[in-house]
Scaffold this active site. Sequence first.
Site, PDB file in Angstrom:
ATOM      1  N   GLU A 124      87.586  59.266  80.343  1.00 25.01           N
ATOM      2  CA  GLU A 124      86.167  59.494  80.642  1.00 25.01           C
ATOM      3  C   GLU A 124      85.984  60.265  81.945  1.00 25.01           C
ATOM      4  O   GLU A 124      84.961  60.124  82.607  1.00 25.01           O
ATOM      5  CB  GLU A 124      85.440  58.156  80.720  1.00 25.01           C
ATOM      6  CG  GLU A 124      85.408  57.437  79.398  1.00 25.01           C
ATOM      7  CD  GLU A 124      84.364  56.350  79.355  1.00 25.01           C
ATOM      8  OE1 GLU A 124      83.588  56.199  80.315  1.00 25.01           O
ATOM      9  OE2 GLU A 124      84.321  55.651  78.341  1.00 25.01           O
ATOM     10  N   SER A 145      91.431  61.540  76.326  1.00 23.68           N
ATOM     11  CA  SER A 145      90.935  61.446  74.961  1.00 23.68           C
ATOM     12  C   SER A 145      90.046  62.637  74.650  1.00 23.68           C
ATOM     13  O   SER A 145      89.282  63.090  75.496  1.00 23.68           O
ATOM     14  CB  SER A 145      90.127  60.158  74.780  1.00 23.68           C
ATOM     15  OG  SER A 145      89.501  60.150  73.517  1.00 23.68           O
ATOM     16  N   HIS A 150      83.626  62.066  74.166  1.00 24.21           N
ATOM     17  CA  HIS A 150      84.138  62.448  75.480  1.00 24.21           C
ATOM     18  C   HIS A 150      83.772  63.885  75.858  1.00 24.21           C
ATOM     19  O   HIS A 150      83.244  64.642  75.058  1.00 24.21           O
ATOM     20  CB  HIS A 150      85.645  62.222  75.552  1.00 24.21           C
ATOM     21  CG  HIS A 150      86.004  60.766  75.460  1.00 24.21           C
ATOM     22  ND1 HIS A 150      85.643  59.847  76.420  1.00 24.21           N
ATOM     23  CD2 HIS A 150      86.654  60.063  74.510  1.00 24.21           C
ATOM     24  CE1 HIS A 150      86.068  58.648  76.072  1.00 24.21           C
ATOM     25  NE2 HIS A 150      86.677  58.752  74.908  1.00 24.21           N
ATOM     26  N   ARG A 181     114.080  67.662  67.622  1.00 26.37           N
ATOM     27  CA  ARG A 181     113.858  69.085  67.330  1.00 26.37           C
ATOM     28  C   ARG A 181     113.166  69.859  68.445  1.00 26.37           C
ATOM     29  O   ARG A 181     113.362  71.056  68.576  1.00 26.37           O
ATOM     30  CB  ARG A 181     113.085  69.249  66.028  1.00 26.37           C
ATOM     31  CG  ARG A 181     111.689  68.669  66.099  1.00 26.37           C
ATOM     32  CD  ARG A 181     110.963  68.771  64.786  1.00 26.37           C
ATOM     33  NE  ARG A 181     109.669  68.103  64.912  1.00 26.37           N
ATOM     34  CZ  ARG A 181     108.965  67.705  63.900  1.00 26.37           C
ATOM     35  NH1 ARG A 181     109.397  67.891  62.679  1.00 26.37           N
ATOM     36  NH2 ARG A 181     107.812  67.104  64.088  1.00 26.37           N
TER      37      ARG A 181
END
Length: 197
Positions: A124, A145, A150, A181
């Site tokens: 946030e 996030s 957000h 990988r």
Amino acid sequence: KSVEFEEDFKNYIGSIFAIAVNSCTACLHLALRAIGLKEGDEVLIPTTTFVATAEVIRYFNAKPVMIDVEKDTHLIDINKIERYITKKTKAVMLVHLLGNPCDMRKIKKIVKQHDLWLIEDACEAHGAKYYQKYVGSFGDLSTFSFFASHHITTMEGGMVLTTNKTLYELGKSLRAFGWVRDLSSRKTLEKKYQKID
């Protein structure tokens, strides 16, 4: 596009490495796994946060230790952190809430003194600064996030940032179920474990 987003976002925040994942809960899980959280460990978190902050600690059968927040900012009360540190404490996972940055100078001093990991939950606080440095650039690991609610959104998704190459390599492997990988040591590992199909 994910690789470009990782590159752009880490450069914006001022970090070195970025790992894009499907959610910030996955970010928190990856961060705790990378630092080696295990059953019985404790992680200090603020009382005001999203449920995933505590829930992800419980995935490891570890203990979220809740620290009260400051009345005016709702950020972790720095003056109470040290009284909750025990021999089982592995990390402090602070939350920069509602765009407000925690006092990183004091928190970094505490974690260094007690040899703890520092994880910033900056879900946030995209773009928030503490003394001209973006939040998410102070901890051993930081999480962001991109959920619809957000500041920057991809509808879902999250990002883990770090300046620690070992944590970055671990995080990339953990993101891909242990596959090598994308690791810089891929060739060395392939040579060492030739019999693994």
